[in-house]
Scaffold this active site. Structure first.
Site, PDB file in Angstrom:
ATOM      1  N   HIS A 253       4.259   5.038  13.396  1.00  0.00           N
ATOM      2  CA  HIS A 253       3.137   5.440  12.539  1.00  0.00           C
ATOM      3  C   HIS A 253       1.781   5.077  13.110  1.00  0.00           C
ATOM      4  O   HIS A 253       0.761   5.501  12.577  1.00  0.00           O
ATOM      5  CB  HIS A 253       3.276   4.806  11.164  1.00  0.00           C
ATOM      6  CG  HIS A 253       2.696   3.414  11.044  1.00  0.00           C
ATOM      7  ND1 HIS A 253       3.070   2.376  11.850  1.00  0.00           N
ATOM      8  CD2 HIS A 253       1.763   2.906  10.189  1.00  0.00           C
ATOM      9  CE1 HIS A 253       2.398   1.292  11.509  1.00  0.00           C
ATOM     10  NE2 HIS A 253       1.608   1.580  10.519  1.00  0.00           N
TER      11      HIS A 253
ATOM     12  N   PRO B 146      -2.404   7.481  14.485  1.00  0.00           N
ATOM     13  CA  PRO B 146      -3.704   6.879  14.797  1.00  0.00           C
ATOM     14  C   PRO B 146      -3.550   5.642  15.672  1.00  0.00           C
ATOM     15  O   PRO B 146      -2.596   4.877  15.520  1.00  0.00           O
ATOM     16  CB  PRO B 146      -4.248   6.511  13.408  1.00  0.00           C
ATOM     17  CG  PRO B 146      -3.043   6.348  12.545  1.00  0.00           C
ATOM     18  CD  PRO B 146      -2.000   7.286  13.078  1.00  0.00           C
TER      19      PRO B 146
ATOM     20  N   ASP C 288       0.855  -1.192   0.000  1.00  0.00           N
ATOM     21  CA  ASP C 288       0.000   0.000   0.000  1.00  0.00           C
ATOM     22  C   ASP C 288       0.889   1.239   0.000  1.00  0.00           C
ATOM     23  O   ASP C 288       1.117   1.876   1.031  1.00  0.00           O
ATOM     24  CB  ASP C 288      -0.938   0.002   1.201  1.00  0.00           C
ATOM     25  CG  ASP C 288      -2.031   1.051   1.053  1.00  0.00           C
ATOM     26  OD1 ASP C 288      -2.063   1.741   0.005  1.00  0.00           O
ATOM     27  OD2 ASP C 288      -2.844   1.189   1.980  1.00  0.00           O
TER      28      ASP C 288
ATOM     29  N   ASN D  29      -7.221  -1.750   7.703  1.00  0.00           N
ATOM     30  CA  ASN D  29      -7.109  -0.790   8.811  1.00  0.00           C
ATOM     31  C   ASN D  29      -7.409   0.645   8.377  1.00  0.00           C
ATOM     32  O   ASN D  29      -7.174   1.574   9.145  1.00  0.00           O
ATOM     33  CB  ASN D  29      -5.712  -0.868   9.435  1.00  0.00           C
ATOM     34  CG  ASN D  29      -4.611  -0.523   8.451  1.00  0.00           C
ATOM     35  OD1 ASN D  29      -4.874  -0.335   7.279  1.00  0.00           O
ATOM     36  ND2 ASN D  29      -3.391  -0.445   8.946  1.00  0.00           N
TER      37      ASN D  29
END
Length: 481
Positions: A404, A378, A95, A203
């Site tokens: 991250h 996050p 990704d 996610n």
């Protein structure tokens, strides 16, 4: 798994001493309490493997959210000399430019607390999510899509999806230079034609939250954050196009590894010299996917602004839903850093890691240069997320990088087994968090206990000084893929 060459060198840092074919040490930021989780999978072996690649500089780094990934660990950082080093698709991941952006508003928690169910449903219906999600109302022709790959978020702004001012607050201005669509396969172009403006699955999410706590008043004010303020966080990437580019180049890199005689301990680390034709083509195609991801998050921002304005009957000037920052998590970038007292040009692989440039850096927005760039971390959908700021310690130690997110402790299959029979949405609702999801399996895979406690992860990077806490955000409504 036991690592005889692992030694603690500070409260938050462990060294994986150079042995065998390792060219540098491994350095892992964590805490004693999280070390057991890290050693349960192959992440430390992967840190060691990455340390054996040609041209690696200083160390192979692991962040506290580290866990097993394809080739490189997720939560890994490695920089390679521009002349003697390699670039590896496994160091970026499938990704490409999975990343996160944070929006602020002039709304406060009390303005929306009784409307969460309806607001969440409207966002869910307005921004496609889920596996293979696509836009039925928005399909690009090849020529337009290739413009997206070159221009990134600029393309979105030019076509009415956002404000001119957004560009300044996106990493690299939302457009990585050197993108050449001619190096991208026809299949990748096809997969990207109708997925701009979609969340995707896994996610990825859109989260409406509020500022629950502020640790650094000056930085929070400069970022435009205040207590109880409503925020929106968007986490998504380059969708099927980025996946296809990674898949295409893994095949090319397997051949390049043999062609250039690169010795690798794991075929998933297939690489090419940075300056080789294969290396340059990969970096150019990766830039295309990264630009697609910037445009994707920009278009979702436009859709969410529209939802909020219509739902609350507010004008843009009253809502003031402005972009605080957008950061990439999966990327390889050519940057200049000090190494052993000399300024070096390196290719920094951040895979599940965030750039954390310090104050006065000329690549961050002028508005933030007094304090450093925003670092967006996050957590899971049941606990919290954080805003941090970049630091000079990150520039000194980690090529301007930090963690991250929370980092998984359960694989997706393990999470589904642990969650069998549970109603995750009902459990979250009892905590005051509304969730809209495309599928029940996603909720099981993404349940809070599948992740480390992000507060522990953030404490490690804060206490080590490689990024510093500014504010904590608490989720109120979450749209999942």
């Amino acid at each position: 798994m036991s690592f005889q060459n692992l030694e603690q060198i500070s409260e938050t840092k462990w060294r994986l001493k150079k042995t065998g074919n390792m060219r540098v040490d491994g350095i892992v930021y964590t805490s004693a309490s999280m070390l057991d989780d890290i050693t349960k999978d192959e992440a430390l072996t992967q840190v060691s493997n990455v340390a054996s690649l040609p041209g690696i500089m200083k160390a192979s780094f692991g962040m506290p959210d580290i866990h097993w990934g394809y080739g490189f660990p997720i939560g890994g950082v490695a920089a390679f000399d521009i002349d003697s080093g390699v670039v590896s698709p496994g160091g970026v991941g499938y990704d490409i430019n999975c990343g996160v952006r944070l929006l602020r508003t002039d709304l406060v928690k009390d303005d929306i607390s009784k409307k969460l169910e309806d607001l969440c449903a409207v966002i869910f219906n307005s921004v496609p999510s889920g596996v293979g999600s696509k836009r039925v109302d928005f399909t690009l022709k090849d020529k337009d899509l290739k413009d997206v790959l070159k221009k990134g978020a600029y393309w979105a702004i030019e076509n009415g999806y956002g404000y001119d001012s957004d560009i300044e607050f996106i990493e690299d201005g939302g457009m990585i230079k050197g993108a050449e669509p001619e190096f991208v396969s026809k299949r990748a172009i096809e997969r990207g034609s109708n997925q701009l403006g979609t969340v995707g699955s896994g996610n990825h999410f859109i989260e409406v939250g509020f500022v629950e706590e502020i640790y650094d008043e000056e930085a929070a004010e400069i970022y435009g954050l205040s207590l109880n303020q409503i925020t929106v966080m968007i986490h998504s990437g380059s969708r099927g196009l980025g996946y296809q580019i990674c898949d295409d180049y893994l095949k090319i890199m397997q051949k390049a590894t043999a062609k250039y005689g690169i010795s690798i301990p794991d075929r998933q680390l297939c690489s090419a010299p940075i300056k080789s034709d294969e290396g340059q083509r990969y970096l150019s195609s990766m830039a295309c996917a990264a630009n697609y991801a910037f445009a994707n998050r920009q278009i979702m921002t436009h859709l969410i602004r529209d939802v909020f304005m219509k739902f609350f009957k507010l004008s843009p000037s009253t809502l003031k839903m402005n972009l605080i920052y957008d950061v990439a998590h999966n990327i390889a970038k050519i940057e200049k850093h000090m190494v052993d007292g000399k300024l070096k040009t390196v290719c920094v692989h951040r895979k599940g890691a965030t750039r954390a440039f310090s104050e006065n850096h000329n690549e961050i927005p002028q508005r933030y240069r007094k304090i450093g760039q925003p670092v967006l971390i996050p957590g899971d959908m049941g606990r919290c997320s954080y805003v941090l700021r970049g630091s000079s310690k990150a520039m000194e130690e980690t090529f301007g990088s930090t963690c991250h997110g929370a980092g998984r402790v359960l694989s997706r299959n393990e999470a589904k087994k642990h969650g069998r029979g549970r109603q995750i949405d009902d459990e979250l609702r009892k905590q005051g968090i509304i969730v809209c999801a495309a599928g029940r399996h996603t909720l099981l895979e993404e349940m809070p206990s599948a992740y480390k406690d992000v507060s522990q992860v953030v404490d490690v990077v804060h206490n080590s000084g490689i990024s510093l806490k500014v504010a904590k955000l608490r989720p109120l409504a979450v749209v999942k893929g």
